[in-house]
Design a protein around this motif. Sequence first.
Motif, PDB file in Angstrom:
ATOM      1  N   ARG A   1      13.940 122.445  58.197  1.00  7.63           N
ATOM      2  CA  ARG A   1      14.657 122.801  59.429  1.00  7.63           C
ATOM      3  C   ARG A   1      14.318 121.795  60.518  1.00  7.63           C
ATOM      4  NH1 ARG A   1      11.913 128.526  59.540  1.00  7.63           N
ATOM      5  NH2 ARG A   1      10.219 127.018  59.360  1.00  7.63           N
ATOM      6  N   ASP A   2      13.191 121.101  60.312  1.00 12.74           N
ATOM      7  CA  ASP A   2      12.751 120.146  61.318  1.00 12.74           C
ATOM      8  C   ASP A   2      12.650 118.762  60.673  1.00 12.74           C
ATOM      9  OD1 ASP A   2      11.531 118.790  63.392  1.00 12.74           O
ATOM     10  OD2 ASP A   2       9.548 119.562  62.954  1.00 12.74           O
ATOM     11  N   SER A   3      13.765 118.102  60.541  1.00  9.46           N
ATOM     12  CA  SER A   3      13.862 116.731  60.018  1.00  9.46           C
ATOM     13  C   SER A   3      13.034 116.475  58.754  1.00  9.46           C
ATOM     14  CB  SER A   3      13.477 115.714  61.103  1.00  9.46           C
ATOM     15  OG  SER A   3      12.089 115.821  61.379  1.00  9.46           O
ATOM     16  N   ALA A   4      12.964 117.458  57.882  1.00 10.03           N
ATOM     17  CA  ALA A   4      12.327 117.328  56.567  1.00 10.03           C
ATOM     18  C   ALA A   4      10.975 116.629  56.598  1.00 10.03           C
ATOM     19  CB  ALA A   4      13.273 116.615  55.604  1.00 10.03           C
ATOM     20  N   ARG A   5       9.968 117.323  57.130  1.00 13.36           N
ATOM     21  CA  ARG A   5       8.626 116.731  57.109  1.00 13.36           C
ATOM     22  C   ARG A   5       7.694 117.598  56.272  1.00 13.36           C
ATOM     23  NH1 ARG A   5       5.113 118.777  61.184  1.00 13.36           N
ATOM     24  NH2 ARG A   5       6.057 120.626  62.121  1.00 13.36           N
ATOM     25  N   CYS A   6       6.716 116.930  55.668  1.00  8.14           N
ATOM     26  CA  CYS A   6       5.731 117.629  54.840  1.00  8.14           C
ATOM     27  C   CYS A   6       4.679 118.238  55.758  1.00  8.14           C
ATOM     28  CB  CYS A   6       5.097 116.656  53.858  1.00  8.14           C
ATOM     29  SG  CYS A   6       3.858 117.418  52.808  1.00  8.14           S
ATOM     30  N   ILE A   7       4.597 119.582  55.766  1.00  4.21           N
ATOM     31  CA  ILE A   7       3.683 120.259  56.703  1.00  4.21           C
ATOM     32  C   ILE A   7       2.343 120.639  56.069  1.00  4.21           C
ATOM     33  CG2 ILE A   7       5.464 121.115  58.287  1.00  4.21           C
ATOM     34  CD1 ILE A   7       5.276 123.835  56.748  1.00  4.21           C
ATOM     35  N   ARG A   8       2.326 120.792  54.733  1.00  3.45           N
ATOM     36  CA  ARG A   8       1.093 121.137  54.024  1.00  3.45           C
ATOM     37  C   ARG A   8       1.121 120.500  52.644  1.00  3.45           C
ATOM     38  NH1 ARG A   8       0.350 123.391  58.065  1.00  3.45           N
ATOM     39  NH2 ARG A   8      -0.545 125.422  58.632  1.00  3.45           N
TER      40      ARG A   8
ATOM     41  N   TYR B   1      -0.387 118.110  42.912  1.00  3.58           N
ATOM     42  CA  TYR B   1      -0.054 118.505  44.282  1.00  3.58           C
ATOM     43  C   TYR B   1       1.259 119.266  44.392  1.00  3.58           C
ATOM     44  CZ  TYR B   1      -3.580 114.974  45.466  1.00  3.58           C
ATOM     45  OH  TYR B   1      -4.736 114.247  45.560  1.00  3.58           O
ATOM     46  N   ILE B   2       1.285 120.208  45.338  1.00  5.41           N
ATOM     47  CA  ILE B   2       2.543 120.843  45.753  1.00  5.41           C
ATOM     48  C   ILE B   2       2.715 120.474  47.218  1.00  5.41           C
ATOM     49  CG2 ILE B   2       3.837 122.985  46.083  1.00  5.41           C
ATOM     50  CD1 ILE B   2       1.866 124.297  44.049  1.00  5.41           C
ATOM     51  N   LYS B   3       3.782 119.748  47.520  1.00  4.75           N
ATOM     52  CA  LYS B   3       4.051 119.397  48.912  1.00  4.75           C
ATOM     53  C   LYS B   3       4.987 120.447  49.514  1.00  4.75           C
ATOM     54  CE  LYS B   3       4.449 114.952  49.924  1.00  4.75           C
ATOM     55  NZ  LYS B   3       4.624 113.469  49.900  1.00  4.75           N
ATOM     56  N   VAL B   4       4.650 120.913  50.708  1.00  4.39           N
ATOM     57  CA  VAL B   4       5.442 121.946  51.387  1.00  4.39           C
ATOM     58  C   VAL B   4       6.207 121.266  52.526  1.00  4.39           C
ATOM     59  CG1 VAL B   4       5.377 124.175  52.563  1.00  4.39           C
ATOM     60  CG2 VAL B   4       3.583 123.600  50.875  1.00  4.39           C
TER      61      VAL B   4
ATOM     62  N   ILE C   1      -4.295 121.416  52.329  1.00  7.31           N
ATOM     63  CA  ILE C   1      -4.527 120.271  53.210  1.00  7.31           C
ATOM     64  C   ILE C   1      -3.405 120.232  54.236  1.00  7.31           C
ATOM     65  CG2 ILE C   1      -4.799 117.755  53.310  1.00  7.31           C
ATOM     66  CD1 ILE C   1      -5.440 118.124  50.145  1.00  7.31           C
ATOM     67  N   SER C   2      -3.766 120.104  55.505  1.00  3.91           N
ATOM     68  CA  SER C   2      -2.757 120.067  56.559  1.00  3.91           C
ATOM     69  C   SER C   2      -1.992 118.755  56.485  1.00  3.91           C
ATOM     70  CB  SER C   2      -3.434 120.196  57.918  1.00  3.91           C
ATOM     71  OG  SER C   2      -2.445 120.347  58.906  1.00  3.91           O
ATOM     72  N   GLY C   3      -0.677 118.828  56.624  1.00  7.65           N
ATOM     73  CA  GLY C   3       0.149 117.620  56.599  1.00  7.65           C
ATOM     74  C   GLY C   3       0.326 117.075  55.202  1.00  7.65           C
ATOM     75  N   ASP C   4       0.614 115.783  55.114  1.00  6.06           N
ATOM     76  CA  ASP C   4       0.948 115.139  53.844  1.00  6.06           C
ATOM     77  C   ASP C   4      -0.262 114.405  53.284  1.00  6.06           C
ATOM     78  OD1 ASP C   4       2.015 113.759  51.736  1.00  6.06           O
ATOM     79  OD2 ASP C   4       3.826 113.125  52.797  1.00  6.06           O
ATOM     80  N   ALA C   5      -0.883 114.988  52.266  1.00  4.68           N
ATOM     81  CA  ALA C   5      -2.087 114.373  51.684  1.00  4.68           C
ATOM     82  C   ALA C   5      -1.749 113.191  50.787  1.00  4.68           C
ATOM     83  CB  ALA C   5      -2.862 115.420  50.898  1.00  4.68           C
TER      84      ALA C   5
END
Length: 320
Positions: free
Chosen positions: A75-82, A68-71, A91-95
């Motif tokens: 800039r927005d409280s460090a969240r995984c977006i893809r 996996y590559i987590k994206v 995959i949308s969000g954090d798989a």
Amino acid sequence: MAEGHTKPVLCLDATDELLFTGSKDRSCKMWNLVTGQEIASLKGHPNNVVSIKYCSHTGLVFTVSTSYIKVWDIRDSARCIRTLTSSGQVISGDACAGTSTRTVTSVQGEHQINQIALNPTGTTLYAATGNSVRIWELSRLQPIGKLSGHIGPVMCLTVNQTASNHDLVVTGSKDHYVKVFEITEGMVGNIGPTHNFEPPHYDGIECLAIQGDILFSGSRDNGIKKWDLEQQELIQQIPNAHKDWVCALAFIPGRPMVLSACRGGMIKVWNVDTFTPVGEIKGHDSPINAICTNSKHIFTASSDLTVKLWSGRRLPTGSI
């Protein structure tokens, strides 16, 4: 400077203000280099974090664990977006968010991703997966092709820009070979190498460093080779540059020097032009897994759980 990782630090990336560290503790930490404080911890990786890249153009961070590559949008409280997978799925969000225990096996059809690299303009991500490299177009977060030609896992890669603004991707593999791929405008699908560097190393390639037309490759054979990208030939080689695997290479910004580090914890400094030794220092008592630089400092990541900061004059200035 701060309480850091609880397991070996495997990978790094840095700007002049930020440092990113990835570890066997399945987290990636973000540090403010001005204050020395930890800003955030990017968690929820299924296993070791083996590669990390920050894209200053977009403010996105890419972390690699298993297939996996987590994206992350920092800039927005460090969240995984893809979450991107080795087979090219998006995959949308954090798989991986639900993985509380360490995952050892890969999902069917997926392969371990060994390293990622961004092109200088921040438009393309290259991911070394098995014997090939997957190309991701970042504007749409879509896979657009593959670099193939190695017969062993691609362990490391680096990207440079040619005079005509094409991406020049250099790959190093367990098959002992270094290959070069020139990616021209609109190239998609399966892409073969433009050049295969001869002679190969005697063992797998662990690291690469590129500056202008000069390329250095470091191997498990303890040797370092210096190549001319323009002439596509070997300039010089030092068979026993270290007493152990050469695990990391980096140029010192603004100085004609290249650093190499090994599994034995030694850091060596070489003159780029003559490829002669300038000096050496015992950097860590454990293996050095990665080196990166910004305009002021050199960072070394080690299995001793620390990241050390060095000034360009090779003096340790602190550790994380």
